[in-house]
Design an enzyme around this catalytic site. Sequence first.
Site, short mmCIF file in Angstrom:
data_model
loop_
_atom_site.label_atom_id
_atom_site.label_comp_id
_atom_site.label_asym_id
_atom_site.label_seq_id
_atom_site.Cartn_x
_atom_site.Cartn_y
_atom_site.Cartn_z
N HIS A 55 8.18 -7.61 -3.62
CA HIS A 55 6.92 -8.17 -4.09
C HIS A 55 7.15 -9.56 -4.70
O HIS A 55 7.46 -9.68 -5.88
CB HIS A 55 6.29 -7.25 -5.14
CG HIS A 55 5.68 -6.02 -4.56
ND1 HIS A 55 4.35 -5.94 -4.21
CD2 HIS A 55 6.22 -4.82 -4.25
CE1 HIS A 55 4.09 -4.75 -3.71
NE2 HIS A 55 5.21 -4.04 -3.72
N CYS A 58 5.58 -5.64 1.66
CA CYS A 58 5.78 -4.21 1.45
C CYS A 58 5.23 -3.38 2.62
O CYS A 58 5.79 -3.43 3.70
CB CYS A 58 5.19 -3.78 0.11
SG CYS A 58 5.84 -2.20 -0.49
N LEU A 59 4.14 -2.64 2.45
CA LEU A 59 3.59 -1.87 3.56
C LEU A 59 3.21 -2.79 4.71
O LEU A 59 3.39 -2.46 5.88
CB LEU A 59 2.38 -1.03 3.11
CG LEU A 59 1.74 -0.16 4.19
CD1 LEU A 59 2.71 0.90 4.70
CD2 LEU A 59 0.46 0.48 3.69
N GLY A 96 0.83 -1.20 0.00
CA GLY A 96 0.00 0.00 0.00
C GLY A 96 0.86 1.25 0.00
O GLY A 96 2.09 1.18 0.09
N GLU A 155 5.01 -11.65 -5.54
CA GLU A 155 3.98 -11.98 -6.52
C GLU A 155 4.24 -11.34 -7.88
O GLU A 155 3.53 -11.62 -8.85
CB GLU A 155 2.61 -11.52 -6.00
CG GLU A 155 2.24 -10.07 -6.26
CD GLU A 155 3.05 -9.06 -5.46
OE1 GLU A 155 3.00 -7.86 -5.79
OE2 GLU A 155 3.73 -9.45 -4.49
#
Length: 372
Positions: free
Chosen positions: A343, A258-259, A230, A345
């Site tokens: 990330h 991440c966030l 995010g 993904e």
Amino acid sequence: MSYYKRDKRAWLVLSDGSVFEGYNFGCEGTTIGEIVFTTGMTGYQEVLTDPSYYGQIVLQTYPLIGNYGINSDDMESEKSWVNGYITKEWCEEPSNFRNAKNINEFMIEQDKIGIWDVDTRAITRIIREHGTMNGAITTESFENNKEELLEKIRAFKVVDPVQAVTRKNKGWYYSQVNRANHVALIDYGYKHNIRRMLLRLGCNVTVMPANTTIEEIRTLNPDGIMLSNGPGDPAENVQIIENLKDFINYGKPIFGICLGHQLLALALGGETFKLKYGHRGMNQPVKDVTMDRVFITSQNHGYAVVSESIPEAVGQVTHFNLNDGTCEGIEYKNIHAFTVQFHPEASAGPNDTGYLFEKFTNLMERGQQGCL
């Protein structure tokens, strides 16, 4: 805003007073945002639709953008979240069997302003040397009111970005290859490929708003909790961090990206700091110290966890960035949780770090068998 004209002039104005003149694409008008650069040679559609770019004007360092067009499959959310877009060149006639429209048509459709034919290398060097700064793209003459525009640029601030991008209601998604895992995916601005990866691994997924409470989690009774990526400064999300403390005590496996990685660290007493110009692109080298292997990762973040702020009794840093040594992953002790800054993904390797999703699903299955 009005529509694109091929020879319409546009200007990029930086908060330090620098001005770059180029041409407009997408819509006309004026837009202000935090200017960041991303180094990916491909993936521009994912960039444009990644909610982590909320409030930002994105510069692509790769000189030609749009050569395989835009399609419906590569959307990372339902819309574009960028405040503006900067390229050296964009392709008017893309060539790809999945192409549905060119990037200019997409920008117009999404009501976004772009500028091209500017010196993207020079702009990138300014950001690298001086750090991320605010700026504006405009197609409107500002010679007589440059100082007024600069005041607006310098005053710009991204406000409540997570609340702006999160979904308002739950969404349910069911896997065709059911391994009986049920994941609560907390949406801080999640990329759709996170959901796709979970579904591919046989997980049923309930996507939940950022402000989800422990009472709602208990009612759902998931096998695991995924904390998404995010936008914005993680430390500003005070209530979300408090909610995460309850999630930790709930005892189900947690995987953060991440966030989500930063928020869980803050919930467990860690600290975060703002990077000079962030990590954005698909070429960030990360070492997994537990595997003694280096992976090339996709990243998009402007903040990082302070490695030294995680006590040894709380967690272990499992990944670090080989460019600047920053924290890229943490495995926590005494709770069933691990997080990464990059990330997994996003297929940078293309699938090298997909093992982290397998690790998460294995943790959930062990929990179902009472082995956690």
